[in-house]
Motif scaffolding. Structure first.
Motif, PDB file in Angstrom:
ATOM      1  N   ASP A   1       0.846  -1.196   0.000  1.00  0.00           N
ATOM      2  CA  ASP A   1       0.000   0.000   0.000  1.00  0.00           C
ATOM      3  C   ASP A   1       0.885   1.250   0.000  1.00  0.00           C
ATOM      4  O   ASP A   1       1.755   1.400   0.869  1.00  0.00           O
ATOM      5  N   PRO A   2       0.701   2.168  -0.962  1.00  0.00           N
ATOM      6  CA  PRO A   2       1.567   3.357  -1.013  1.00  0.00           C
ATOM      7  C   PRO A   2       1.405   4.277   0.193  1.00  0.00           C
ATOM      8  O   PRO A   2       2.250   5.157   0.411  1.00  0.00           O
TER       9      PRO A   2
ATOM     10  N   GLY B   1     -15.387  10.703   6.849  1.00  0.00           N
ATOM     11  CA  GLY B   1     -14.070  10.080   6.815  1.00  0.00           C
ATOM     12  C   GLY B   1     -13.520   9.778   5.441  1.00  0.00           C
ATOM     13  O   GLY B   1     -12.377   9.333   5.317  1.00  0.00           O
ATOM     14  N   ALA B   2     -14.308   9.998   4.385  1.00  0.00           N
ATOM     15  CA  ALA B   2     -13.848   9.668   3.037  1.00  0.00           C
ATOM     16  C   ALA B   2     -12.945  10.770   2.489  1.00  0.00           C
ATOM     17  O   ALA B   2     -13.166  11.954   2.745  1.00  0.00           O
ATOM     18  N   VAL B   3     -11.936  10.377   1.747  1.00  0.00           N
ATOM     19  CA  VAL B   3     -11.050  11.321   1.072  1.00  0.00           C
ATOM     20  C   VAL B   3     -10.905  10.873  -0.376  1.00  0.00           C
ATOM     21  O   VAL B   3     -11.132   9.702  -0.700  1.00  0.00           O
ATOM     22  N   PRO B   4     -10.538  11.783  -1.271  1.00  0.00           N
ATOM     23  CA  PRO B   4     -10.344  11.386  -2.670  1.00  0.00           C
ATOM     24  C   PRO B   4      -9.264  10.314  -2.804  1.00  0.00           C
ATOM     25  O   PRO B   4      -8.255  10.335  -2.106  1.00  0.00           O
ATOM     26  N   MET B   5      -9.489   9.369  -3.695  1.00  0.00           N
ATOM     27  CA  MET B   5      -8.501   8.332  -3.985  1.00  0.00           C
ATOM     28  C   MET B   5      -7.640   8.781  -5.153  1.00  0.00           C
ATOM     29  O   MET B   5      -8.125   8.875  -6.282  1.00  0.00           O
ATOM     30  N   PRO B   6      -6.356   9.061  -4.930  1.00  0.00           N
ATOM     31  CA  PRO B   6      -5.472   9.322  -6.058  1.00  0.00           C
ATOM     32  C   PRO B   6      -5.250   8.032  -6.841  1.00  0.00           C
ATOM     33  O   PRO B   6      -5.574   6.934  -6.356  1.00  0.00           O
TER      34      PRO B   6
ATOM     35  N   VAL C   1     -15.859   9.377 -10.485  1.00  0.00           N
ATOM     36  CA  VAL C   1     -17.212   9.296  -9.931  1.00  0.00           C
ATOM     37  C   VAL C   1     -17.152   8.849  -8.473  1.00  0.00           C
ATOM     38  O   VAL C   1     -17.877   9.386  -7.620  1.00  0.00           O
ATOM     39  N   ARG C   2     -16.292   7.887  -8.158  1.00  0.00           N
ATOM     40  CA  ARG C   2     -16.157   7.466  -6.770  1.00  0.00           C
ATOM     41  C   ARG C   2     -15.772   8.635  -5.888  1.00  0.00           C
ATOM     42  O   ARG C   2     -16.354   8.851  -4.815  1.00  0.00           O
ATOM     43  N   ASN C   3     -14.792   9.425  -6.303  1.00  0.00           N
ATOM     44  CA  ASN C   3     -14.333  10.541  -5.480  1.00  0.00           C
ATOM     45  C   ASN C   3     -15.425  11.587  -5.291  1.00  0.00           C
ATOM     46  O   ASN C   3     -15.641  12.089  -4.179  1.00  0.00           O
ATOM     47  N   ALA C   4     -16.143  11.910  -6.353  1.00  0.00           N
ATOM     48  CA  ALA C   4     -17.202  12.919  -6.251  1.00  0.00           C
ATOM     49  C   ALA C   4     -18.393  12.400  -5.448  1.00  0.00           C
ATOM     50  O   ALA C   4     -19.015  13.144  -4.684  1.00  0.00           O
TER      51      ALA C   4
ATOM     52  N   TRP D   1      -6.123   4.067  -5.786  1.00  0.00           N
ATOM     53  CA  TRP D   1      -7.160   3.369  -6.552  1.00  0.00           C
ATOM     54  C   TRP D   1      -6.632   2.028  -7.067  1.00  0.00           C
ATOM     55  O   TRP D   1      -7.306   1.000  -6.962  1.00  0.00           O
ATOM     56  N   ARG D   2      -5.424   2.027  -7.593  1.00  0.00           N
ATOM     57  CA  ARG D   2      -4.845   0.779  -8.106  1.00  0.00           C
ATOM     58  C   ARG D   2      -4.597  -0.217  -6.989  1.00  0.00           C
ATOM     59  O   ARG D   2      -4.816  -1.421  -7.146  1.00  0.00           O
ATOM     60  N   ASN D   3      -4.151   0.260  -5.828  1.00  0.00           N
ATOM     61  CA  ASN D   3      -3.829  -0.642  -4.729  1.00  0.00           C
ATOM     62  C   ASN D   3      -5.071  -1.205  -4.054  1.00  0.00           C
ATOM     63  O   ASN D   3      -5.124  -2.400  -3.736  1.00  0.00           O
ATOM     64  N   LYS D   4      -6.069  -0.355  -3.824  1.00  0.00           N
ATOM     65  CA  LYS D   4      -7.236  -0.764  -3.046  1.00  0.00           C
ATOM     66  C   LYS D   4      -8.382  -1.299  -3.896  1.00  0.00           C
ATOM     67  O   LYS D   4      -9.214  -2.083  -3.410  1.00  0.00           O
TER      68      LYS D   4
END
Length: 314
Positions: free
Chosen positions: A45-46, A190-195, A180-183, A199-202
Motif C-alpha cells: 500500500d503506497p 471520513g472519506a477522502v479522494p482516492m489518487p 465518480v467514486r471521489n465525487a 485506486w490501483r492498490n485498493k
C-alpha cells in the motif's frame, strides 16, 4: 512476552501475515480469509509506511501479532489514520495487543506529523463488534465508538434483469470510475479522494472483478453513479461460497433520489448471478448521508455483522 522478536513488517512477511489472519479467523469468525497475495497487497500500500508505521511480534518464525498504520493522502480539518492489527488466538491475554495498540498510536503521531501536521489527528480502528476482548482493549487505551457499520448480504437467486444505461468497467473508463467514486463520496464521513496509486492498490487489484463492476451514465452520457465489485478467492476456498462484495456503490450528489443506486444494484445482482456467484454482500455506514441503508434493504440485502469504528484523538 518473553522470547518474542519485535520488528517492523516487510513485504517478505506476506505469507506469515496471511497465516496469522487465518488463525484469527478460525476463532473470531468474521468471514475474512487470506492468501499471501491478499496480504502482500496491503503491505505494498503506497500509504502504509512499514518502517515507521508497523510492528510485528514473532515467536520463532511464526508471526503472532502485528499492527499497521495507513495514513491519508489528503485530509481536511481531521486526518483520520487507520490502525489495523491483531493477535494470534493462542497468544492473547498476554499484553501483546496492548503493546501493539500503544505502538500504533505512537506511529500514527509520527506519520501525522510528517504528512498533515497542521490538522487534528484521529486514530481509527474498524473491527466487528463481537470479537472477544476488543471493546475492553479499545476503551482501556482511550478509544471510543464513533460510528457503526453493517455488513449486508443478498442470496443470488431469482434475480430479475434491469433496463438502464449501464456499462461494465473497461481500461478506457477506469478513470471515469475513479472520478465518480471521489465525487460521490465527498460528503461521506471520513472519506477522502482516492489518487490513482491508491485506486490501483485498493480497488483495481487481484480481487477486482471487472465483469461485475458498472458505471451508470445520464441521458447525455455523463457518468452519474458506479458499483465496484471485489471477491476474495481465499474466502471461496474456505467457505465454498462465492461472494460478490460490492465494495463501492455511489451516486453523484446531484443525481441522488433518482433510482440510480437501485438500478446499479439490480444490474450487478443479475450479473453476479449469471457469473456463478452464490451471494452478494456490502458494508454500509449506518449514518450514510445518501440513505444507503434503505436503498440496500429495498434491493433485498439483509443486515448481518455489525462493525464498530473506534476512534482516539491523542
Amino acid at each position: 512476552m518473553h522470547g518474542l522478536t519485535w520488528r517492523p513488517l516487510t513485504r517478505e512477511d506476506a505469507q506469515a501475515a496471511a497465516d496469522l489472519l487465518n488463525a484469527m479467523e478460525s476463532v473470531d469468525g468474521i468471514g475474512e480469509h487470506y492468501t499471501a497475495d491478499d496480504t502482500l497487497q496491503e503491505l505494498v500500500d503506497p500509504y502504509a509506511d512499514l518502517e515507521r508505521g508497523s510492528l510485528a511480534a514473532f515467536d520463532g518464525d511464526v508471526m503472532i501479532g502485528f499492527m499497521k498504520i495507513r495514513y491519508k493522502p489528503a485530509a481536511q480539518e481531521v486526518h483520520r489514520v487507520f490502525l489495523d492489527g491483531g493477535v494470534h488466538p493462542g497468544h492473547r491475554r498476554r499484553g501483546i495487543g496492548t503493546r501493539l495498540v500503544e505502538a500504533g498510536v505512537a506511529a500514527a503521531q509520527v506519520l501525522h506529523a510528517r504528512h498533515h501536521p497542521g490538522l487534528r489527528l484521529a486514530v481509527d480502528v474498524h473491527r466487528p463488534g463481537h470479537i472477544a476482548g476488543l471493546a475492553e482493549l479499545m476503551r482501556s487505551r482511550g478509544f471510543a465508538p464513533v460510528r457503526y457499520f453493517r455488513r449486508m448480504e443478498h442470496p443470488l437467486r431469482d434475480v430479475s434483469p434491469v433496463r438502464a444505461r449501464i456499462e461494465p468497467w473497461s481500461a478506457e473508463t477506469d478513470e471515469d470510475f475513479r472520478r465518480v467514486r471521489n465525487a460521490a463520496f465527498e460528503d461521506h464521513w471520513g472519506a477522502v479522494p482516492m489518487p490513482p496509486d491508491m485506486w490501483r492498490n485498493k480497488i483495481v487489484n487481484q480481487t477486482f472483478r471487472p465483469e461485475v463492476s458498472f458505471l451508470f451514465r445520464d441521458a447525455d452520457g455523463t457518468p452519474a453513479g458506479l458499483l465496484v465489485t471485489l471477491s476474495w478467492d481465499a474466502d471461496t476456498e474456505a467457505t465454498g461460497i462465492r461472494d460478490a462484495h460490492f465494495m463501492v456503490v455511489g451516486t453523484l450528489p446531484e443525481h441522488r433520489k433518482r433510482g440510480i443506486a437501485g438500478a446499479l444494484l439490480a444490474h450487478a445482482l443479475r450479473a453476479a448471478a449469471e457469473q456463478g456467484y452464490d451471494r452478494a454482500s456490502l458494508v454500509v455506514d449506518s449514518a450514510s448521508p445518501s440513505g444507503a441503508s434503505g436503498v440496500f434493504e429495498k434491493a433485498g440485502f439483509v443486515p448481518k455483522t455489525r462493525y464498530i469504528r473506534w476512534a482516539l484523538e491523542p
